[in-house]
Design an enzyme around this catalytic site. Structure first.
Site, mmCIF file in Angstrom:
data_model
loop_
_atom_site.group_PDB
_atom_site.id
_atom_site.type_symbol
_atom_site.label_atom_id
_atom_site.label_comp_id
_atom_site.label_asym_id
_atom_site.label_seq_id
_atom_site.Cartn_x
_atom_site.Cartn_y
_atom_site.Cartn_z
ATOM 1 C CE LYS A 61 5.271 4.871 6.893
ATOM 2 N NZ LYS A 61 5.425 6.260 7.271
ATOM 3 C CB CYS A 66 25.038 42.961 12.330
ATOM 4 S SG CYS A 66 25.341 44.736 12.325
ATOM 5 C CE1 TYR A 89 -2.965 3.100 9.553
ATOM 6 C CE2 TYR A 89 -2.832 5.146 8.336
ATOM 7 C CZ TYR A 89 -2.663 4.436 9.508
ATOM 8 O OH TYR A 89 -2.211 5.062 10.624
ATOM 9 C CG ASP A 99 4.933 12.775 4.745
ATOM 10 O OD1 ASP A 99 4.865 12.455 5.941
ATOM 11 O OD2 ASP A 99 5.760 13.582 4.288
ATOM 12 C CB CYS A 156 27.973 43.469 10.043
ATOM 13 S SG CYS A 156 26.601 43.808 8.932
ATOM 14 C CE LYS A 199 9.766 7.326 6.618
ATOM 15 N NZ LYS A 199 10.118 8.551 7.278
ATOM 16 C CD GLU A 210 -2.361 -0.788 3.004
ATOM 17 O OE1 GLU A 210 -2.094 0.216 3.692
ATOM 18 O OE2 GLU A 210 -3.058 -1.714 3.405
ATOM 19 C CB CYS A 261 23.564 47.473 10.418
ATOM 20 S SG CYS A 261 23.760 46.357 9.024
ATOM 21 C CB CYS A 267 27.291 48.229 8.978
ATOM 22 S SG CYS A 267 27.221 47.190 10.442
#
Ligand code: IVH
Length: 716
Positions: A149, A458, A258, A151, A442, A348, A147, A463, A445
């Site tokens: 599966k 930062c 199921y 998700d 950063c 899977k 069957e 900035c 700046c």
């Protein structure tokens, strides 16, 4: 949630390597760093906004467990992975009559006794042979059923004489949350089974959100200026845990049944395939055309493989296949462990994964100053789109995976949408690469960066990158909704007109704006008018616009409603950070929940901490001076007869106006907007797929109008 938690358990059993056992102390810092990462990603996952794939999270958690073992961290001190974490406060817990177990998995990592990798087909053949031996039967007597599966999230449905009486989540397998109202409102499962059914049965299945319905829902969220839901499975789990299930029908969540674990007073077919047909005949959703019965393990495996190839073309997400012993009489005889039964095993699918070259790593500065490394990739086609950039999340992860510029890297998509760099193809590493060195300053700046939890920030309030990001957010639809102030205009007003804070925006006049590139006289007029309109949006939208941590639109509305004005809110924040006992007791009491829903002491510390900071106080002062309305009640910009003084309720999806916009326009015209229908409601504005509010309005004789009618009324 179920699948992730299960995987965590399986991984949790993995053992530390000898080398790690030899040098444990040196691994403390990595362990602590990992703990923070795991916690962070778990939170993001629970919030329905995962940033990494389940598989990447598993790897992270596996490493965490390995180090925890190596360092001898007692189980009681490890991150709490107790099942049942999916219980949500406010939901009644119900005990399952038969526990909801997990499935054993065929694993691509399994090795045989000589340490050689074991092909999946061989693992499946072994599994089947063991079952046949246990049952002392030949293959012809024990057919297998394969069957899909799906998700989604598992659900247990109780039917009494054919009528749905209860729907419960899997929870910890022993007890789950009662989500009957949500499942009914979503119309996700049959509320009545066809035909005459005398007794009682439990049906188990998966609730899931088909890709198309999820995408449509996201389009609507986007149109309403709200955040998209990154992943249909988590999104579905979130919808089913909505306290107010009104409007869920519009989401289009469906089910896939199921199993019937028990029945009383109902005679069921003797095989799993028979039960599926039986359910289908009674209106249950099962994919009969997708199942196969065979007595040959290799044929069962071939069916799984063939399905994997069709995966991308299916209208729903499946994460694999389940192979079950078909005759039910053998299920009891085979029994199983406390974790999984012996009559089924899961296969899977591997996620689609492509290899490409990492041509560079750039660093983005977010509105809170967070620095995020971004992978620049040679374009590669993965799961439906061409990917050329992918977030690397944070520097800790980048360093742990030792991703280097020039590497060949594996790219996958989280929840099939967000591209991720999952690993480096080490054997292909070109000579001369160097470890990535995280920035010390950063990139925008030059300020020295600071590290907090797993992130790098930062810290500079001036900035320019942060200023730009914050202003873009302030102007965005979900916040102040300033029409005509898009990203490039924001860049220009920062660069050429010296705009630094939200208040500066409101000082922009026609002359200044009309001088900008690609800005005509008319656009400048429009922008000035849009800024004027934005002044009246009210405190909640201002709070959203200031991007205060932990303040989304709901929290902003709640804060605005509770405190009524920015003055009262900021004054309270000062009292809270000074630990005024009365203030603390109000929002973060020792027991029970405080005055503001969804606020615990941790979020109160963050939210009021920010609201008490000098920079926020200054921003509010500037906004007040600019004439921005800072009360909860929205300004009536221009009372419109027929709307002013009337109470409106909005329901369903309006064809062109987002909820925020409709609500703002009603308020600006002097009307009130309420969340629920009562005898005081004057008009119900009903959009597509209006739910129970519409029924109630009809019962109470409330006038029902559509969006077109509302627009006519607003036009006066
Ligand atoms: S049979 C003892 N069949 O997968 C568990 N489960 O990984 C028997 N699932 O909790 C489950 N499709 O939520 C079964 N065709 C299918 C399934 C399926 C999805 C989910 C289910 C279960 C989880 C186990």
């Amino acid at each position: 949630m179920a699948n992730l938690t299960e995987d965590l358990f399986e991984r949790a059993r993995s053992k530390a390597t000898e080398a790690e056992k030899a040098a444990p102390a040196a691994q403390r810092p990595e362990f602590e760093q990992l703990a923070r990462e795991v916690e962070y990603h778990e939170r993001a996952y629970r919030d329905g906004a995962p940033e990494i794939t389940d598989a990447a999270f598993d790897d992270l958690f596996e490493r965490y467990q390995e180090l925890a073992d190596a360092l001898g961290v007692p189980v009681s001190e490890r991150l709490d992975r107790t099942p049942g974490a999916d219980h949500t406060e406010g939901f009644v817990q119900v005990e399952h009559r038969v526990p909801m177990l997990s499935l054993e998995k065929l694993s691509p990592n399994r090795k045989d006794s000589k340490g050689e990798p074991m092909p999946i087909a061989a693992q499946l053949t072994n599994w089947y042979d063991r079952r046949l031996a246990e049952l002392e039967k030949s293959a012809d007597e024990v057919p297998l059923l394969v069957e899909p599966k799906i998700d989604g999230i598992s659900v247990s449905l109780l039917y009494d004489r054919g009528k749905l009486v209860r729907a419960v989540t899997r929870g910890d397998g022993e007890r789950g949350d009662d989500i009957t109202r949500q499942v009914e409102a979503a119309r996700a499962v049959p509320t009545k089974l066809h035909g005459k059914l005398g007794g009682m049965i439990e049906v188990r299945g998966e609730l899931y959100w088909p890709n198309a319905a999820w995408a449509a829902w996201n389009d609507r969220l986007e149109a309403a200026g709200e955040r998209r839901i990154a992943n249909p499975r988590n999104g579905c789990a979130g919808l089913m845990k909505r306290k107010d299930p009104q409007g869920l029908e519009a989401a289009g969540v469906v089910s896939f049944l199921y199993q019937v674990p028990w029945a009383e007073g109902v005679t069921l077919p003797a095989t799993q395939s028979g039960v599926l047909t039986w359910l289908a005949e009674r209106g249950g959703s099962v994919y009969l055309s997708e199942i196969a019965v065979t007595s040959d393990a290799l044929a069962a495996y071939a069916h799984c493989e063939a399905y994997a190839a069709r995966r991308g073309a299916l209208p729903y997400d499946i994460d694999g296949m389940v192979i079950k012993i078909d005759p039910l009489v053998f299920h009891d005889r085979l029994a199983g462990t406390g974790h999984h039964p012996h009559w089924a095993i899961a296969y899977k699918f591997p996620p689609e994964r492509k290899v490409t070259r990492l041509s560079g790593i750039t660093v983005q500065v977010g509105k809170s100053g967070k620095l995020t490394p971004v992978a620049e990739l040679e374009p590669v086609f993965v799961a439906g789109t061409t990917v050329s950039r992918a977030s690397l999340h944070n520097f800790v992860e980048l360093e742990r995976k030792d991703i280097r510029i020039g590497d060949r890297v594996f790219v996958e998509k989280a929840g099939e949408i967000i591209p991720q760099v999952v690993a480096v193809q080490l054997e292909e590493r070109p000579p001369g690469t160097v470890r990535y060195a995280r920035p010390e300053v950063c990139p925008a700046c030059g300020a020295n960066v600071v590290a907090e939890e797993i992130f790098v920030y930062c810290p500079s309030p001036v900035c320019p990158a942060q200023i730009r990001e914050r202003l873009r957010h302030f102007a965005s639809r979900g916040a102040m909704d300033i029409d005509g102030l898009g990203a490039s205009t924001v860049d220009q007003v920062v660069e050429h007109l010296g705009v630094r804070s939200p208040a500066d925006l409101f000082a922009l006049d026609h002359a200044a704006l009309a001088g900008l590139e690609r800005m005509g006289e008319k656009s400048a007029d429009n922008l000035v008018a849009a800024l004027e309109r934005a002044k009246g949006r009210g405190l909640a939208r201002v709070l959203v616009g200031l991007a205060i941590r932990q303040v989304g639109s709901t929290m902003a509305e709640d804060l605005a409603k509770h405190f009524g004005s920015a003055d009262a809110l900021l004054q309270f924040a000062r009292r809270y950070v000074a630990r005024d006992p009365e203030a603390v007791a109000l929002v973060a009491p020792d027991k029970g929940s405080g005055a503001i829903e969804g606020m615990g002491s941790k979020s109160a510390d963050i939210i009021f901490g920010e609201l008490a900071s000098a920079s926020i106080v200054e921003v509010f002062a500037g906004l007040a001076k600019a004439g921005v309305k800072l009360d909860a009640e929205l300004a009536v910009t221009q009372a419109v007869a027929g709307v002013a003084g009337k109470t409106f309720v909005l329901t369903g999806t309006l064809p062109s106006l987002g909820r925020n916009e409709a609500s703002d326009r009603i308020k600006a015209a002097g009307g009130k907007v309420s969340g629920s229908v009562s005898k005081n409601t004057d008009f119900l504005v009903a959009g597509d797929e209006a739910g129970s509010k519409l029924d109630k309005a009809q019962k109470l004789g409330v006038a029902i109008i559509d969006e077109a009618e509302l627009l006519r009324m607003l036009a006066g």
